[in-house]
Design a protein around this motif. Structure first.
Motif, PDB file in Angstrom:
ATOM      1  N   ALA A   1       9.152  -1.162  -1.962  1.00  0.00           N
ATOM      2  CA  ALA A   1       8.503  -0.470  -0.852  1.00  0.00           C
ATOM      3  C   ALA A   1       9.575   0.167   0.017  1.00  0.00           C
ATOM      4  O   ALA A   1      10.721  -0.286   0.066  1.00  0.00           O
ATOM      5  CB  ALA A   1       7.669  -1.456  -0.040  1.00  0.00           C
ATOM      6  N   THR A   2       9.192   1.215   0.729  1.00  0.00           N
ATOM      7  CA  THR A   2      10.173   1.973   1.516  1.00  0.00           C
ATOM      8  C   THR A   2      10.899   1.111   2.542  1.00  0.00           C
ATOM      9  O   THR A   2      12.068   1.357   2.846  1.00  0.00           O
ATOM     10  CB  THR A   2       9.494   3.143   2.232  1.00  0.00           C
ATOM     11  OG1 THR A   2       8.359   2.646   2.972  1.00  0.00           O
ATOM     12  CG2 THR A   2       9.015   4.192   1.239  1.00  0.00           C
ATOM     13  N   GLU A   3      10.207   0.102   3.101  1.00  0.00           N
ATOM     14  CA  GLU A   3      10.819  -0.701   4.158  1.00  0.00           C
ATOM     15  C   GLU A   3      11.484  -1.970   3.636  1.00  0.00           C
ATOM     16  O   GLU A   3      11.999  -2.779   4.410  1.00  0.00           O
ATOM     17  CB  GLU A   3       9.771  -1.083   5.210  1.00  0.00           C
ATOM     18  CG  GLU A   3       8.848  -2.236   4.828  1.00  0.00           C
ATOM     19  CD  GLU A   3       7.729  -1.842   3.874  1.00  0.00           C
ATOM     20  OE1 GLU A   3       6.900  -2.712   3.559  1.00  0.00           O
ATOM     21  OE2 GLU A   3       7.692  -0.682   3.433  1.00  0.00           O
ATOM     22  N   THR A   4      11.510  -2.158   2.327  1.00  0.00           N
ATOM     23  CA  THR A   4      12.056  -3.395   1.742  1.00  0.00           C
ATOM     24  C   THR A   4      13.531  -3.572   2.073  1.00  0.00           C
ATOM     25  O   THR A   4      14.316  -2.616   2.072  1.00  0.00           O
ATOM     26  CB  THR A   4      11.873  -3.379   0.212  1.00  0.00           C
ATOM     27  OG1 THR A   4      10.481  -3.484  -0.083  1.00  0.00           O
ATOM     28  CG2 THR A   4      12.591  -4.542  -0.441  1.00  0.00           C
ATOM     29  N   LYS A   5      13.901  -4.803   2.335  1.00  0.00           N
ATOM     30  CA  LYS A   5      15.297  -5.201   2.480  1.00  0.00           C
ATOM     31  C   LYS A   5      15.620  -6.149   1.336  1.00  0.00           C
ATOM     32  O   LYS A   5      14.876  -7.095   1.077  1.00  0.00           O
ATOM     33  CB  LYS A   5      15.545  -5.893   3.826  1.00  0.00           C
ATOM     34  CG  LYS A   5      15.273  -5.021   5.035  1.00  0.00           C
ATOM     35  CD  LYS A   5      16.238  -3.842   5.105  1.00  0.00           C
ATOM     36  CE  LYS A   5      16.018  -3.023   6.367  1.00  0.00           C
ATOM     37  NZ  LYS A   5      16.931  -1.837   6.427  1.00  0.00           N
ATOM     38  N   ILE A   6      16.727  -5.908   0.658  1.00  0.00           N
ATOM     39  CA  ILE A   6      17.086  -6.705  -0.505  1.00  0.00           C
ATOM     40  C   ILE A   6      18.571  -7.021  -0.469  1.00  0.00           C
ATOM     41  O   ILE A   6      19.397  -6.176  -0.104  1.00  0.00           O
ATOM     42  CB  ILE A   6      16.702  -5.960  -1.810  1.00  0.00           C
ATOM     43  CG1 ILE A   6      16.908  -6.847  -3.028  1.00  0.00           C
ATOM     44  CG2 ILE A   6      17.431  -4.624  -1.932  1.00  0.00           C
ATOM     45  CD1 ILE A   6      16.291  -6.271  -4.301  1.00  0.00           C
ATOM     46  N   GLY A   7      18.928  -8.241  -0.830  1.00  0.00           N
ATOM     47  CA  GLY A   7      20.341  -8.595  -0.812  1.00  0.00           C
ATOM     48  C   GLY A   7      20.579 -10.049  -1.164  1.00  0.00           C
ATOM     49  O   GLY A   7      19.651 -10.820  -1.419  1.00  0.00           O
TER      50      GLY A   7
ATOM     51  N   GLU B   1       5.639   3.972  -1.023  1.00  0.00           N
ATOM     52  CA  GLU B   1       5.032   3.359   0.154  1.00  0.00           C
ATOM     53  C   GLU B   1       4.501   1.976  -0.202  1.00  0.00           C
ATOM     54  O   GLU B   1       4.106   1.706  -1.339  1.00  0.00           O
ATOM     55  CB  GLU B   1       3.903   4.233   0.682  1.00  0.00           C
ATOM     56  CG  GLU B   1       4.352   5.579   1.220  1.00  0.00           C
ATOM     57  CD  GLU B   1       5.324   5.459   2.382  1.00  0.00           C
ATOM     58  OE1 GLU B   1       5.108   4.560   3.245  1.00  0.00           O
ATOM     59  OE2 GLU B   1       6.288   6.243   2.447  1.00  0.00           O
ATOM     60  N   ARG B   2       4.485   1.088   0.795  1.00  0.00           N
ATOM     61  CA  ARG B   2       4.136  -0.310   0.541  1.00  0.00           C
ATOM     62  C   ARG B   2       2.784  -0.472  -0.133  1.00  0.00           C
ATOM     63  O   ARG B   2       2.631  -1.286  -1.039  1.00  0.00           O
ATOM     64  CB  ARG B   2       4.153  -1.098   1.852  1.00  0.00           C
ATOM     65  CG  ARG B   2       3.853  -2.582   1.666  1.00  0.00           C
ATOM     66  CD  ARG B   2       4.019  -3.360   2.947  1.00  0.00           C
ATOM     67  NE  ARG B   2       3.098  -2.901   3.982  1.00  0.00           N
ATOM     68  CZ  ARG B   2       3.079  -3.375   5.227  1.00  0.00           C
ATOM     69  NH1 ARG B   2       3.948  -4.293   5.583  1.00  0.00           N
ATOM     70  NH2 ARG B   2       2.213  -2.918   6.102  1.00  0.00           N
ATOM     71  N   ASP B   3       1.792   0.313   0.287  1.00  0.00           N
ATOM     72  CA  ASP B   3       0.462   0.144  -0.301  1.00  0.00           C
ATOM     73  C   ASP B   3       0.358   0.697  -1.714  1.00  0.00           C
ATOM     74  O   ASP B   3      -0.688   0.577  -2.358  1.00  0.00           O
ATOM     75  CB  ASP B   3      -0.612   0.774   0.596  1.00  0.00           C
ATOM     76  CG  ASP B   3      -0.420   2.273   0.784  1.00  0.00           C
ATOM     77  OD1 ASP B   3       0.537   2.853   0.235  1.00  0.00           O
ATOM     78  OD2 ASP B   3      -1.253   2.884   1.491  1.00  0.00           O
ATOM     79  N   GLN B   4       1.444   1.288  -2.211  1.00  0.00           N
ATOM     80  CA  GLN B   4       1.457   1.822  -3.569  1.00  0.00           C
ATOM     81  C   GLN B   4       2.293   0.986  -4.533  1.00  0.00           C
ATOM     82  O   GLN B   4       2.292   1.245  -5.741  1.00  0.00           O
ATOM     83  CB  GLN B   4       1.994   3.264  -3.560  1.00  0.00           C
ATOM     84  CG  GLN B   4       1.115   4.244  -2.808  1.00  0.00           C
ATOM     85  CD  GLN B   4      -0.250   4.388  -3.444  1.00  0.00           C
ATOM     86  OE1 GLN B   4      -0.371   4.678  -4.630  1.00  0.00           O
ATOM     87  NE2 GLN B   4      -1.299   4.177  -2.649  1.00  0.00           N
ATOM     88  N   VAL B   5       3.001  -0.020  -4.017  1.00  0.00           N
ATOM     89  CA  VAL B   5       3.939  -0.774  -4.842  1.00  0.00           C
ATOM     90  C   VAL B   5       3.247  -1.464  -6.016  1.00  0.00           C
ATOM     91  O   VAL B   5       3.637  -1.298  -7.182  1.00  0.00           O
ATOM     92  CB  VAL B   5       4.720  -1.803  -3.994  1.00  0.00           C
ATOM     93  CG1 VAL B   5       5.508  -2.752  -4.894  1.00  0.00           C
ATOM     94  CG2 VAL B   5       5.667  -1.094  -3.043  1.00  0.00           C
TER      95      VAL B   5
END
Length: 262
Positions: free
Chosen positions: A125-131, A184-188
């Motif tokens: 999703a566009t707002e995802t944070k990963i690490g 977008e989150r609702d499309q993931v």
């Protein structure tokens, strides 16, 4: 003893198996959840009605990783068993001999990122944070992060990410190859399901062989990798899928074969 409400479940529909994380509030991977994850992965691997797999943590978050509260109370001798169980769960997901896509929303940190790394394809999703922030706890990634991230994005970038423990944005993850798509989150979940469904009714034996050739071959030298490829290539001849695929190509052109996975 299993909990009344499992933290992981496998939901199968129309050829796609969705491994859902559902341990509130942040899908932390405690020992019980690790066991459930391993069991769900084994079931998805062996069920003939599952031809592709989606990893999903829900619309708000993927996973915050290992249960730090549980881990902090372990003695060193206990950690030997805990770490082995954790790696075994993630290896079971990585070893699913079918296409696997991670549908990542919210955050995928530590073990959550490592779980996403076990997939063949990652949609964020566009707002995802990963690490991988384990260094901030005085430890290192212990569920495959040092190995899988390095193979995916290169050693220098992987070291920088793990040295700093910083969380990457979805856009940066896409730029370095940690993510394959950002939506977008609702499309993931919708996009992940669409990616998985394209393999339903496909040549499952060939898909399995591709995954084996890449995963095993990239872990060795080129000559050994070519030998792995040759052996898998030869092994597909005489299967019903190979016979159907080549016969229909000669008779009617490409894209006409009906595959049975045999």
């Amino acid at each position: 003893m299993k909990r009344e409400e499992p933290g992981v479940r496998l939901v199968v529909a129309d050829g796609v198996g969705t491994i859902e994380l559902s341990r509130a509030p942040v899908n932390a991977l405690d020992r019980a959840t690790q066991t459930e994850l391993r069991e769900a992965a084994h079931e998805a691997a062996h069920r003939r009605d599952v031809e592709a797999v989606v990893l999903y943590g829900g619309p708000e978050k993927f996973s915050a990783g290992a249960d730090i509260q549980e881990m902090a109370g372990l003695e060193p001798i206990d950690m030997v068993l805990w770490a082995s169980q954790l790696q075994a769960a993630f290896t079971a997901v990585a070893d699913i001999p079918k296409p696997v896509v991670a549908a990542v929303t919210g955050f995928a940190l530590g073990g959550g990122c490592e779980l996403a790394l076990t997939a063949d394809h990652r949609i964020l999703a566009t707002e995802t944070k990963i690490g991988l922030p384990e260094v901030k706890l005085g430890v290192i990634p212990g569920a495959g992060g040092t190995q899988r991230l390095s193979r995916l994005v290169g050693t220098a970038k992987a070291k920088e990410i793990m040295f700093t423990g910083r969380a990457l944005s979805a856009q940066e993850a896409l730029e370095i190859g940690l993510a394959d798509r950002v939506v977008e989150r609702d499309q993931v979940l919708k996009e992940a399901m669409a990616w998985a469904r394209q393999f339903v009714g496909g040549p499952s034996l060939a898909l399995r062989a591709i995954k084996q050739a890449v995963d095993l071959g990239t872990g060795t030298d080129l000559r050994s990798g070519l030998e792995i490829e040759r052996t898998l290539f030869e092994g597909l001849f005489g299967t019903r899928d190979q016979l159907a695929g080549m016969r229909t190509f000669v008779e009617s052109g490409p894209g006409k074969a009906v595959f049975t996975g045999r």
